[in-house]
Design a protein around this motif. Structure first.
Motif, mmCIF file in Angstrom:
data_model
loop_
_atom_site.group_PDB
_atom_site.id
_atom_site.type_symbol
_atom_site.label_atom_id
_atom_site.label_comp_id
_atom_site.label_asym_id
_atom_site.label_seq_id
_atom_site.Cartn_x
_atom_site.Cartn_y
_atom_site.Cartn_z
ATOM 1 N N LEU A 139 0.791 -1.381 0.000
ATOM 2 C CA LEU A 139 0.296 -0.060 0.037
ATOM 3 C C LEU A 139 0.778 1.305 0.050
ATOM 4 C CD1 LEU A 139 -2.898 -0.914 2.383
ATOM 5 C CD2 LEU A 139 -2.875 -0.604 0.003
ATOM 6 N N GLU A 140 1.935 1.225 0.828
ATOM 7 C CA GLU A 140 2.792 2.373 0.842
ATOM 8 C C GLU A 140 3.426 2.574 -0.380
ATOM 9 O OE1 GLU A 140 4.477 5.823 2.280
ATOM 10 O OE2 GLU A 140 3.277 4.321 3.482
ATOM 11 N N ALA A 143 -6.033 9.781 -5.268
ATOM 12 C CA ALA A 143 -6.013 8.259 -4.826
ATOM 13 C C ALA A 143 -4.625 8.217 -3.918
ATOM 14 C CB ALA A 143 -5.361 7.374 -6.245
ATOM 15 N N SER A 144 -3.717 8.731 -3.991
ATOM 16 C CA SER A 144 -2.576 8.598 -3.063
ATOM 17 C C SER A 144 -3.100 9.349 -1.642
ATOM 18 C CB SER A 144 -1.456 9.732 -3.677
ATOM 19 O OG SER A 144 -0.412 9.671 -2.699
ATOM 20 N N VAL A 145 -3.858 10.490 -1.780
ATOM 21 C CA VAL A 145 -4.327 10.924 -0.376
ATOM 22 C C VAL A 145 -5.326 9.913 0.229
ATOM 23 C CG1 VAL A 145 -6.029 12.519 0.501
ATOM 24 C CG2 VAL A 145 -4.099 13.274 -0.900
ATOM 25 N N VAL A 158 -4.707 7.993 4.072
ATOM 26 C CA VAL A 158 -5.770 7.673 5.067
ATOM 27 C C VAL A 158 -5.531 6.420 5.557
ATOM 28 C CG1 VAL A 158 -8.239 7.516 5.761
ATOM 29 C CG2 VAL A 158 -7.195 9.616 4.383
ATOM 30 N N GLY A 159 -5.674 5.291 4.695
ATOM 31 C CA GLY A 159 -5.602 4.044 5.018
ATOM 32 C C GLY A 159 -4.449 3.409 5.685
ATOM 33 N N SER A 205 -0.914 3.031 10.567
ATOM 34 C CA SER A 205 0.204 3.426 11.535
ATOM 35 C C SER A 205 -0.491 3.673 13.051
ATOM 36 C CB SER A 205 0.705 4.694 11.048
ATOM 37 O OG SER A 205 1.229 4.592 9.685
ATOM 38 N N VAL A 206 -1.778 4.077 12.974
ATOM 39 C CA VAL A 206 -2.178 4.179 14.411
ATOM 40 C C VAL A 206 -2.226 2.935 15.004
ATOM 41 C CG1 VAL A 206 -4.527 4.762 15.548
ATOM 42 C CG2 VAL A 206 -3.514 6.256 13.790
#
Length: 123
Positions: free
Chosen positions: A48-49, A70-72, A76-77, A82-83
């Motif tokens: 994903l990254e 799409a990158s933004v 978010v995902g 990361s959270v």
């Protein structure tokens, strides 16, 4: 420039997180099923990254709104992942907290700049 910095940091983040998961499995008594979940989410985060960075660079170089948007969305995902690594993984070490907080700050800065660039491209 920020995409290149993010690419380098993310590679180091994945390596450090993987090594910490191995460390936790050896030193602490954690259920291996929970550590397997951490490994699965980390392995999901990698592609994903890569897709996020590719779309962001492509949208920035071609001045196209759709790849940047799409990158933004991928940001978010990845921010949610990361959270997870910041708060909810099996055992959160101090190093996990520092790495994930830095990653979230970097992604937040990138997302804010991408939104500014998208609005400039739309005009």
């Amino acid at each position: 420039m920020l995409f290149h910095l993010s690419g380098i940091y993310c590679a180091l983040y994945f390596l450090a997180t993987l090594l910490m998961i191995v460390y936790k499995s050896r030193v602490f008594s954690c259920p291996h099923s929970y550590l397997g979940l951490d490994l699965m989410l980390l392995s999901l985060m990698g592609p994903l990254e890569a897709a996020r960075l590719h779309l962001g660079m492509k949208g920035n170089l071609t001045e196209a709104e759709v790849p940047l948007a799409a990158s933004v969305a991928l940001t978010v995902g990845i921010g949610l992942l990361s959270v997870y690594f910041l708060l909810w993984q099996t055992m959160v070490l101090w190093a996990d907290w520092v790495l994930s907080t830095t990653l979230l700050a970097l992604h937040g800065l990138e997302a804010a700049l991408q939104v500014v660039v998208i609005t400039a491209f739309v005009r």
